[in-house]
Design an enzyme around this catalytic site. Sequence first.
Site, mmCIF file in Angstrom:
data_model
loop_
_atom_site.group_PDB
_atom_site.id
_atom_site.type_symbol
_atom_site.label_atom_id
_atom_site.label_comp_id
_atom_site.label_asym_id
_atom_site.label_seq_id
_atom_site.Cartn_x
_atom_site.Cartn_y
_atom_site.Cartn_z
ATOM 1 N NE ARG A 170 -4.065 -1.959 1.964
ATOM 2 C CZ ARG A 170 -4.079 -3.005 2.780
ATOM 3 N NH1 ARG A 170 -3.177 -3.069 3.752
ATOM 4 N NH2 ARG A 170 -4.947 -3.956 2.623
ATOM 5 C CE LYS A 204 -1.281 13.924 -14.486
ATOM 6 N NZ LYS A 204 -1.651 14.446 -15.827
ATOM 7 C CD GLU A 214 6.105 16.501 -22.549
ATOM 8 O OE1 GLU A 214 5.586 17.571 -22.160
ATOM 9 O OE2 GLU A 214 5.447 15.459 -22.724
ATOM 10 C CE LYS A 241 4.703 17.516 -14.114
ATOM 11 N NZ LYS A 241 4.756 16.324 -14.920
ATOM 12 C CD GLU A 280 -4.587 16.550 -15.565
ATOM 13 O OE1 GLU A 280 -3.453 16.084 -15.402
ATOM 14 O OE2 GLU A 280 -5.272 16.373 -16.552
ATOM 15 N NE ARG A 300 -0.051 16.922 -12.801
ATOM 16 C CZ ARG A 300 0.690 16.179 -12.011
ATOM 17 N NH1 ARG A 300 0.503 16.232 -10.708
ATOM 18 N NH2 ARG A 300 1.621 15.383 -12.487
ATOM 19 C CG ASN A 327 -2.619 16.907 -19.843
ATOM 20 O OD1 ASN A 327 -1.566 16.348 -19.551
ATOM 21 N ND2 ASN A 327 -3.708 16.826 -19.098
ATOM 22 C CG HIS A 343 0.282 15.672 -23.594
ATOM 23 N ND1 HIS A 343 1.022 16.801 -23.855
ATOM 24 C CD2 HIS A 343 1.111 14.844 -22.904
ATOM 25 C CE1 HIS A 343 2.237 16.667 -23.332
ATOM 26 N NE2 HIS A 343 2.316 15.477 -22.761
ATOM 27 C CG HIS A 347 -1.628 10.849 -24.471
ATOM 28 N ND1 HIS A 347 -2.181 11.146 -23.247
ATOM 29 C CD2 HIS A 347 -0.296 10.849 -24.286
ATOM 30 C CE1 HIS A 347 -1.207 11.330 -22.364
ATOM 31 N NE2 HIS A 347 -0.063 11.154 -22.970
ATOM 32 C CG HIS A 404 5.374 11.255 -24.617
ATOM 33 N ND1 HIS A 404 4.015 11.031 -24.613
ATOM 34 C CD2 HIS A 404 5.576 12.375 -23.876
ATOM 35 C CE1 HIS A 404 3.428 11.965 -23.884
ATOM 36 N NE2 HIS A 404 4.350 12.795 -23.420
HETATM 37 N N1 GLY Z 1 2.769 15.135 -17.784
HETATM 38 C C1 GLY Z 1 1.633 15.848 -17.359
HETATM 39 C C2 GLY Z 1 1.494 15.948 -15.887
HETATM 40 O O1 GLY Z 1 2.381 15.536 -15.160
HETATM 41 O O2 GLY Z 1 0.486 16.419 -15.405
#
Ligand code: GLY
Length: 359
Positions: free
Chosen positions: A121, A143, A185, A227, A237, A241, A245, A248, A252, A265
Amino acid sequence: MRIVPVSLGNRSYQIKVGSGWLPRLGAECARLKLGQRCAVITDTNAGRLFAKAALKSLAASGFDPVLITVPAGEKSKCLALVEKCHDQLAAHRLERKSFIVALGGGVVGDLTGFVAATYLRGVPFVQVPTSLLAQVDSSVGGKTGVNLKSGKNLVGAFYQPQLVLCDLDTLKTLPKREYVSGLAEVIKYGIIYDAVLFAQLERNLPKLLQRDAATLRSVVARCCEIKAEVVGQDETETGLRAILNFGHTIGHAIENSSGYGKYLHGEAIAIGAVAAAKLSRTVLGLPSGDGERVEKLLAQAGLPVTIKLDAARRKKLFAAMRLDKKVSHGEIQFVLARKIGKVLWGQKVPAEAIQAVLP
Ligand code: GLY
């Protein structure tokens, strides 16, 4: 050396950016006062280059590390490998106070973070990102997760590391294609948050492409600062946040619909960013000069900026877009730019407009 704090209450941590951090991994972990037993999860590429130094450093600081190596590549972000890692942690009797080091690029970081979040956990973990993309993005912000056949990162957890060590020396051996992928990025941060950074990138692109140490230090640290500021305000998010994206939604879907690994990516994100800039022009009135600068900088960095789609691929791409996590109430949401340095999230865009920017 630059230290960037990530402020998240009792989950706060530091990102350390500079040269020579890998040999100091053990000493840095010792400062965190974690258990003696630990694991280093890496992949076949990063492991070949950096595992020896990581294990040596940990052992020299009195830790008892075990090495777990997964195959290199996006396919390793899967539940089957999560289970394999868990089994190996259990076999080596890692306990709640034990910790895990993620040594590698974004795939290793995302997989290891999820393994750490779920084993017993949750056990502490340290990120040692060895690709540009991981240093400026995926290792920071918590993330973690893996892919399903039906979509990227569909299983995961928000789980923060205890420390991020960005050793710029590890970027020296990064294959050119991967390095350039990371630049997508980097450029994204300029578009979404910092027009001054964007202009610096335009000026200093040749130095950045040569991996000049001083340029890299200031650029990687600035991306991490942005960031950290964004994640510090919206860890899970619920709003802001989402600006991370940018590019993305389409990116994606390109990765997913063309089979993971065909596009790196950053390559998919570059195509997605140019498409998002075109949408920004129609939806938010992004000045055409700004859209052109975005496309020019990405192209000059060596990134793809367009994709050719036949009818079948177009259909697959739109199906993939609808499965993305960014879909809300069945509507595809975009991050779009008003100008370089300022974006808005949660922009609903009609399907015809999306079709129009993907010729
Ligand atoms: N890569 C996007 C984020 O970390 O929110």
